[in-house]
Design an enzyme around this catalytic site. Structure first.
Site, PDB file in Angstrom:
ATOM      1  N   TYR A  76       0.829  -1.221   0.000  1.00 40.93           N
ATOM      2  CA  TYR A  76       0.000   0.000   0.000  1.00 40.93           C
ATOM      3  C   TYR A  76       0.861   1.268   0.000  1.00 40.93           C
ATOM      4  CZ  TYR A  76      -3.373   3.389   1.957  1.00 40.93           C
ATOM      5  OH  TYR A  76      -4.145   4.483   2.203  1.00 40.93           O
ATOM      6  N   ASP A 135      11.494 -13.408  -0.119  1.00 40.86           N
ATOM      7  CA  ASP A 135      11.312 -13.028   1.280  1.00 40.86           C
ATOM      8  C   ASP A 135      12.657 -12.530   1.832  1.00 40.86           C
ATOM      9  OD1 ASP A 135      10.987 -13.032   4.035  1.00 40.86           O
ATOM     10  OD2 ASP A 135       9.818 -14.887   4.061  1.00 40.86           O
ATOM     11  N   LEU A 136      12.635 -11.371   2.476  1.00 44.58           N
ATOM     12  CA  LEU A 136      13.883 -10.781   3.000  1.00 44.58           C
ATOM     13  C   LEU A 136      14.509 -11.625   4.112  1.00 44.58           C
ATOM     14  CD1 LEU A 136      12.727  -7.071   3.217  1.00 44.58           C
ATOM     15  CD2 LEU A 136      14.291  -8.027   1.531  1.00 44.58           C
ATOM     16  N   LYS A 152       1.907  -6.453   9.289  1.00 46.57           N
ATOM     17  CA  LYS A 152       1.376  -5.230   9.915  1.00 46.57           C
ATOM     18  C   LYS A 152       0.000  -5.334  10.560  1.00 46.57           C
ATOM     19  CE  LYS A 152      -0.920  -3.424   5.866  1.00 46.57           C
ATOM     20  NZ  LYS A 152      -1.299  -2.287   5.056  1.00 46.57           N
ATOM     21  N   SER A 184       5.910   3.527  13.034  1.00 46.10           N
ATOM     22  CA  SER A 184       4.488   3.767  13.264  1.00 46.10           C
ATOM     23  C   SER A 184       4.301   4.533  14.566  1.00 46.10           C
ATOM     24  CB  SER A 184       3.789   2.412  13.373  1.00 46.10           C
ATOM     25  OG  SER A 184       2.506   2.550  13.927  1.00 46.10           O
ATOM     26  N   TYR A 214       3.219  -6.588  17.224  1.00 45.01           N
ATOM     27  CA  TYR A 214       3.495  -5.726  16.056  1.00 45.01           C
ATOM     28  C   TYR A 214       4.155  -4.425  16.514  1.00 45.01           C
ATOM     29  CZ  TYR A 214       2.463  -1.966  12.777  1.00 45.01           C
ATOM     30  OH  TYR A 214       2.568  -0.854  11.976  1.00 45.01           O
ATOM     31  N   LYS A 252       8.169  -2.706  16.035  1.00 45.55           N
ATOM     32  CA  LYS A 252       8.546  -1.363  15.563  1.00 45.55           C
ATOM     33  C   LYS A 252       9.475  -0.689  16.575  1.00 45.55           C
ATOM     34  CE  LYS A 252       6.317  -1.431  11.666  1.00 45.55           C
ATOM     35  NZ  LYS A 252       7.088  -1.594  10.431  1.00 45.55           N
ATOM     36  N   TYR A 272       4.532   6.732  10.965  1.00 45.02           N
ATOM     37  CA  TYR A 272       3.262   7.085  10.335  1.00 45.02           C
ATOM     38  C   TYR A 272       2.154   7.091  11.367  1.00 45.02           C
ATOM     39  CZ  TYR A 272       5.942   4.686   6.645  1.00 45.02           C
ATOM     40  OH  TYR A 272       6.925   4.228   5.802  1.00 45.02           O
ATOM     41  N   ASN A 324      -9.103  -4.954   8.771  1.00 47.24           N
ATOM     42  CA  ASN A 324      -9.047  -4.569  10.184  1.00 47.24           C
ATOM     43  C   ASN A 324      -9.179  -3.071  10.339  1.00 47.24           C
ATOM     44  OD1 ASN A 324      -8.319  -7.199  11.224  1.00 47.24           O
ATOM     45  ND2 ASN A 324      -6.386  -6.894  10.144  1.00 47.24           N
ATOM     46  N   ASP A 362      -7.228  -1.097  21.614  1.00 43.88           N
ATOM     47  CA  ASP A 362      -7.289   0.238  21.008  1.00 43.88           C
ATOM     48  C   ASP A 362      -6.966   1.306  22.042  1.00 43.88           C
ATOM     49  OD1 ASP A 362      -7.822  -0.245  18.387  1.00 43.88           O
ATOM     50  OD2 ASP A 362      -9.978   0.101  18.522  1.00 43.88           O
TER      51      ASP A 362
HETATM   52  C1  UD1 Z   1      -3.178   0.734  14.312  1.00 43.90           C
HETATM   53  C2  UD1 Z   1      -1.870   1.373  14.700  1.00 43.90           C
HETATM   54  C3  UD1 Z   1      -1.091   1.765  13.496  1.00 43.90           C
HETATM   55  C4  UD1 Z   1      -0.917   0.590  12.581  1.00 43.90           C
HETATM   56  C5  UD1 Z   1      -2.283   0.080  12.191  1.00 43.90           C
HETATM   57  C6  UD1 Z   1      -2.093  -1.131  11.315  1.00 43.90           C
HETATM   58  C7  UD1 Z   1      -1.983   2.634  16.795  1.00 43.90           C
HETATM   59  C8  UD1 Z   1      -2.261   3.944  17.436  1.00 43.90           C
HETATM   60  N1  UD1 Z   1      -2.127   2.585  15.469  1.00 43.90           N
HETATM   61  O1  UD1 Z   1      -4.001   1.738  13.820  1.00 43.90           O
HETATM   62  O2  UD1 Z   1       0.184   2.213  13.870  1.00 43.90           O
HETATM   63  O3  UD1 Z   1      -0.196   0.953  11.439  1.00 43.90           O
HETATM   64  O4  UD1 Z   1      -2.999  -0.279  13.359  1.00 43.90           O
HETATM   65  O5  UD1 Z   1      -3.221  -1.933  11.257  1.00 43.90           O
HETATM   66  O6  UD1 Z   1      -1.634   1.670  17.419  1.00 43.90           O
HETATM   67  N2  UD1 Z   1     -12.483   1.218  13.894  1.00 43.90           N
HETATM   68  C9  UD1 Z   1     -13.837   1.013  13.955  1.00 43.90           C
HETATM   69  N3  UD1 Z   1     -14.399   0.028  13.199  1.00 43.90           N
HETATM   70  C10 UD1 Z   1     -13.639  -0.772  12.370  1.00 43.90           C
HETATM   71  C11 UD1 Z   1     -12.244  -0.539  12.304  1.00 43.90           C
HETATM   72  C12 UD1 Z   1     -11.690   0.448  13.092  1.00 43.90           C
HETATM   73  O7  UD1 Z   1     -14.552   1.703  14.691  1.00 43.90           O
HETATM   74  O8  UD1 Z   1     -14.197  -1.652  11.718  1.00 43.90           O
HETATM   75  C13 UD1 Z   1     -11.891   2.289  14.715  1.00 43.90           C
HETATM   76  C14 UD1 Z   1     -10.815   1.776  15.668  1.00 43.90           C
HETATM   77  O9  UD1 Z   1     -11.395   1.343  16.853  1.00 43.90           O
HETATM   78  C15 UD1 Z   1      -9.939   3.015  15.798  1.00 43.90           C
HETATM   79  C16 UD1 Z   1     -10.060   3.724  14.452  1.00 43.90           C
HETATM   80  O10 UD1 Z   1     -11.244   3.187  13.848  1.00 43.90           O
HETATM   81  O11 UD1 Z   1     -10.452   3.863  16.780  1.00 43.90           O
HETATM   82  C17 UD1 Z   1      -8.881   3.444  13.536  1.00 43.90           C
HETATM   83  O12 UD1 Z   1      -8.651   2.052  13.505  1.00 43.90           O
HETATM   84  P1  UD1 Z   1      -7.648   1.374  12.475  1.00 43.90           P
HETATM   85  O13 UD1 Z   1      -7.896   1.891  11.105  1.00 43.90           O
HETATM   86  O14 UD1 Z   1      -7.715  -0.095  12.693  1.00 43.90           O
HETATM   87  O15 UD1 Z   1      -6.221   1.924  12.893  1.00 43.90           O
HETATM   88  P2  UD1 Z   1      -5.497   1.947  14.334  1.00 43.90           P
HETATM   89  O16 UD1 Z   1      -5.928   0.828  15.175  1.00 43.90           O
HETATM   90  O17 UD1 Z   1      -5.580   3.332  14.848  1.00 43.90           O
END
Ligand code: UD1
Length: 340
Positions: free
Chosen positions: A13, A60-61, A87, A127, A152, A156, A180, A201, A301
């Site tokens: 990505y 694969d590295l 990730k 990250s 994960y 990092k 990021y 996810n 979270d």
């Molecule tokens: C996390 C990591 C980030 C990593 C990423 C990779 C932290 C702060 N961030 O991002 O560094 O690169 O994972 O996967 O640790 N949400 C919903 N419904 C959903 C999916 C997500 O409500 O179906 C909400 C989550 O609860 C969160 C927000 O959306 O509050 C963002 O979620 P997401 O996109 O998964 O990213 P992070 O968990 O912030």
């Protein structure tokens, strides 16, 4: 043709967007990717956007012998951007060894090869997860790390420590970690974007897949956080802005503008948006409504995180330019393209 840059994970990505920006800036790009979480078709799409096809090696590295052969053959590489890594936060909790092996072995192998093939410049994909739930907001580069919330996140933190120690021991090295925040959106051409395998996810792919009818409904994880509307807050950043920061960083390393052996930067917009604000921005920018239900908090979270971007703005001379609505509309254009 400009200087040759190795991009590991270059069909992924953020990697694919960075390859496009590097080629646009005149660099020659060679990609290593094992295609474990991306498709070889991305090379065609990159070529359509920039008119040049990057060189591609699939392996694969973790395969040190293969990597060493690669560097013997590609002897004129001047810098490396290392994206290739596992990730998925949730998967890392279930399969920690896989994450430690993939993410740490690949960095160690690359750095061994840097030493034996005299390559001094490396940009590492880090990250904001390294901060955990910080005590202070916005998070600056001086904010202390909290214990990682997942294997994960721990990989990092460990990889950053490896970079720091290696830079300390080798004065010729210039190493940069880019932390990021939440990368979202897609290239304006609609030809490259995030391609999650299985159920996404992350929030934005879940939104676009729900609207596309591939998922029944989005779950908003957590409505009782200590935030203005009760949903969790993140610093979403457009992937094209992120890609441009990599090109700036590579130029800075090649031009020996980085004085310290090891530096690290936050890459975000500095704005925190809640899950509900993201959904609103999606609906506003696309004119399509998102079906969602309210759900419990997702384990692991954090409540709120957003970046202090001053250091990256001042030192890199980089600033995120694209707003939340452009992030959402480009993500939706990309989703529609993947359906057709
Ligand atoms: C996390 C990591 C980030 C990593 C990423 C990779 C932290 C702060 N961030 O991002 O560094 O690169 O994972 O996967 O640790 N949400 C919903 N419904 C959903 C999916 C997500 O409500 O179906 C909400 C989550 O609860 C969160 C927000 O959306 O509050 C963002 O979620 P997401 O996109 O998964 O990213 P992070 O968990 O912030």
């Amino acid at each position: 043709m400009g200087e040759k840059i190795l991009v590991t994970g270059g069909t992924g990505y953020i990697g694919s967007h960075t390859v496009v920006e590097l080629i646009n800036e005149g660099f020659e790009v060679v990609i290593i990717d094992d295609l474990s979480n991306s498709s070889v078709d991305i090379l065609d799409h990159i070529e359509k956007i920039v008119g040049t096809r990057p060189q591609f090696y699939q392996f694969d590295l973790c395969d040190q012998a293969r990597l060493n052969d690669f560097f013997k053959k590609e002897s004129d590489i001047k810098g490396i951007i290392h994206f290739a890594a596992s990730k998925a936060v949730g998967e890392s909790v279930i399969k920690p060894l896989l994450y430690y092996r993939n993410n740490i072995t690949s960095l160690l192998n690359l750095m061994d090869c840097m030493q034996s093939h005299q390559i001094n410049n490396l940009v590492f994909s880090s990250s904001c997860t390294v901060y955990g739930q910080p005590d202070e907001l916005p998070v600056s580069e001086r904010t202390p790390f909290k214990p990682a919330q997942s294997p994960y996140g721990n990989t990092k933190q460990i990889c950053e420590e490896i970079l720091r120690d290696v830079a300390q021991a080798n004065q010729q090295y210039r190493l940069t970690a880019l932390r990021y925040f939440n990368p979202v959106g897609a290239h304006p051409s609609g030809l490259i974007g995030e391609l999650p395998t299985g159920t996404p996810n992350n929030l934005v792919p879940f939104i676009t897949q729900t609207v596309a009818g591939l998922r029944d409904s989005l779950k908003v994880f957590g409505t009782d956080y200590d935030t203005p509307d009760g949903t969790a807050v993140r610093d979403y950043i457009h992937v094209v802005d992120l890609a441009k920061a990599h090109v700036i960083t590579v130029n800075r390393l090649l031009n020996k503008k980085q004085n310290q052996g090891y530096e690290f930067f936050n890459l975000g917009t500095g704005n925190g948006y809640s899950v509900k604000q993201v959904i609103d921005a999606f609906e506003k920018s696309t004119g399509v409504s998102v079906k969602y239900t309210l759900a419990d908090r997702r384990p692991g979270d954090i409540e709120r995180i957003y970046a202090n971007t001053k250091f990256a703005n001042d030192v890199l001379g980089w600033k995120a330019e694209l707003g939340l609505e452009e992030m959402m509309s480009s993500a939706w254009e990309w989703q529609k393209r993947t359906l057709s």
